[in-house]
Write an enzyme that holds these catalytic residues in place. Structure first.
Site, PDB file in Angstrom:
ATOM      1  N   SER A 175       0.575  -1.065  -0.044  1.00  0.00           N
ATOM      2  CA  SER A 175      -0.006  -0.084  -0.102  1.00  0.00           C
ATOM      3  C   SER A 175       0.774   1.260   0.032  1.00  0.00           C
ATOM      4  O   SER A 175       2.005   1.073   0.355  1.00  0.00           O
ATOM      5  CB  SER A 175      -0.929   0.041   1.147  1.00  0.00           C
ATOM      6  OG  SER A 175      -1.631   1.157   1.484  1.00  0.00           O
ATOM      7  N   TYR A 200      -2.744  -1.754  10.298  1.00  0.00           N
ATOM      8  CA  TYR A 200      -2.873  -1.828   8.652  1.00  0.00           C
ATOM      9  C   TYR A 200      -1.537  -1.373   7.913  1.00  0.00           C
ATOM     10  O   TYR A 200      -0.741  -2.069   7.343  1.00  0.00           O
ATOM     11  CB  TYR A 200      -4.199  -1.330   8.021  1.00  0.00           C
ATOM     12  CG  TYR A 200      -4.223  -1.209   6.510  1.00  0.00           C
ATOM     13  CD1 TYR A 200      -4.735  -2.571   6.084  1.00  0.00           C
ATOM     14  CD2 TYR A 200      -3.920  -0.351   5.871  1.00  0.00           C
ATOM     15  CE1 TYR A 200      -4.765  -2.518   4.727  1.00  0.00           C
ATOM     16  CE2 TYR A 200      -3.464  -0.363   4.531  1.00  0.00           C
ATOM     17  CZ  TYR A 200      -4.128  -1.466   3.953  1.00  0.00           C
ATOM     18  OH  TYR A 200      -4.201  -1.466   2.359  1.00  0.00           O
TER      19      TYR A 200
END
Length: 248
Positions: A135, A148
């Site tokens: 990400s 996350y």
């Protein structure tokens, strides 16, 4: 990575980036197997894409991953690409242990366990690829989703090391780092957020980069480059503050 002629396993292939990537690769003439926990969702995707296959997998379950890896290799001996896409993203207030542990099991341990289980099979193929999905938040964390962001930073680091370890083998390691994309990762509102990159545009750019075979092994779309290179460009503190001031 060859863009066609592969047998490809995609975890989390029932929705979002996983589904869109599965459909794009299926359209290129690859044999695509999608895996996930929700059979009804997988069935919906395979029915919409004749010839695509599906298998159930609980990416949080160590024993299930081992059994799944054995079965998928037996059913699809030509398997030569594994795309570790399954992931969850949940906001946390300070430290939420339940969320943190589930996120780590899904986003970090899942890809490591599945890749470890399938690596002997992949090493026996003339040409193979392990693909991870990190990400932009691997490079500039979002304060609202600390675990996350941490798992994606770990996936980036792990991908770099695995790439180096396998450089003399037939297995390449590719990392796809999405920016903020119009999916339902954080809920339905994300899929229509005008600040997010349209999913179709993201997939089209990813496919073009994959076809060009970047020497770095990283697939970074233009929208993600400010995050990916924030530290190198001296913008990390400013970008972290800007992200933390937003809800996503």
């Amino acid at each position: 990575m060859n863009i066609s002629g592969n047998t490809i396993l995609i975890t989390g292939g029932g929705s979002g980036i996983g589904r869109a990537l599965a459909e794009a690769l299926h359209a290129k003439g690859n044999t695509v197997i999608i895996a996930g926990r929700r059979e009804s969702v997988l069935d919906e995707v395979t029915e919409a894409n004749p010839g695509m296959r599906s298998m159930l997998l609980d990416i949080q379950d160590k024993a299930d991953i081992a059994a799944f890896a054995k079965e998928v290799a037996e059913r699809f001996p030509a398997l030569n690409v594994v795309i570790n896409n399954a992931g969850i993203m949940r906001p946390e207030q300070q430290i939420d242990l339940a969320t943190a542990e589930e996120t780590i099991a899904t986003n970090l341990l899942g890809p490591i366990r599945l890749t470890a289980a399938l690596l002997p099979h992949l090493l026996a193929r003339p040409r193979a690829s392990v693909v991870t999905v990190s990400s932009g938040l691997a490079f500039v964390p979002l304060a609202a989703t600390p675990t996350y962001s941490a798992t994606k930073a770990a996936i980036h680091s792990w991908s770099m090391s695995l790439r180096q370890q396998l450089k003399a083998t037939s297995v390449e390691v590719i990392e796809i780092a999405p920016p903020y994309v119009q999916t339902e990762l954080l809920g339905p509102q994300q899929a229509v957020d005008p600040d997010a990159m349209p999913l179709a545009d993201f997939i089209a750019e990813v496919m073009a980069i994959l076809e060009a075979a970047p020497e770095s092994g990283e697939v970074i779309v233009e929208r993600c480059k400010p995050l990916r290179f924030a530290a190198e460009n001296g913008n990390l503190a400013q970008m972290f503050a800007a992200l933390s001031a937003r809800d996503h």
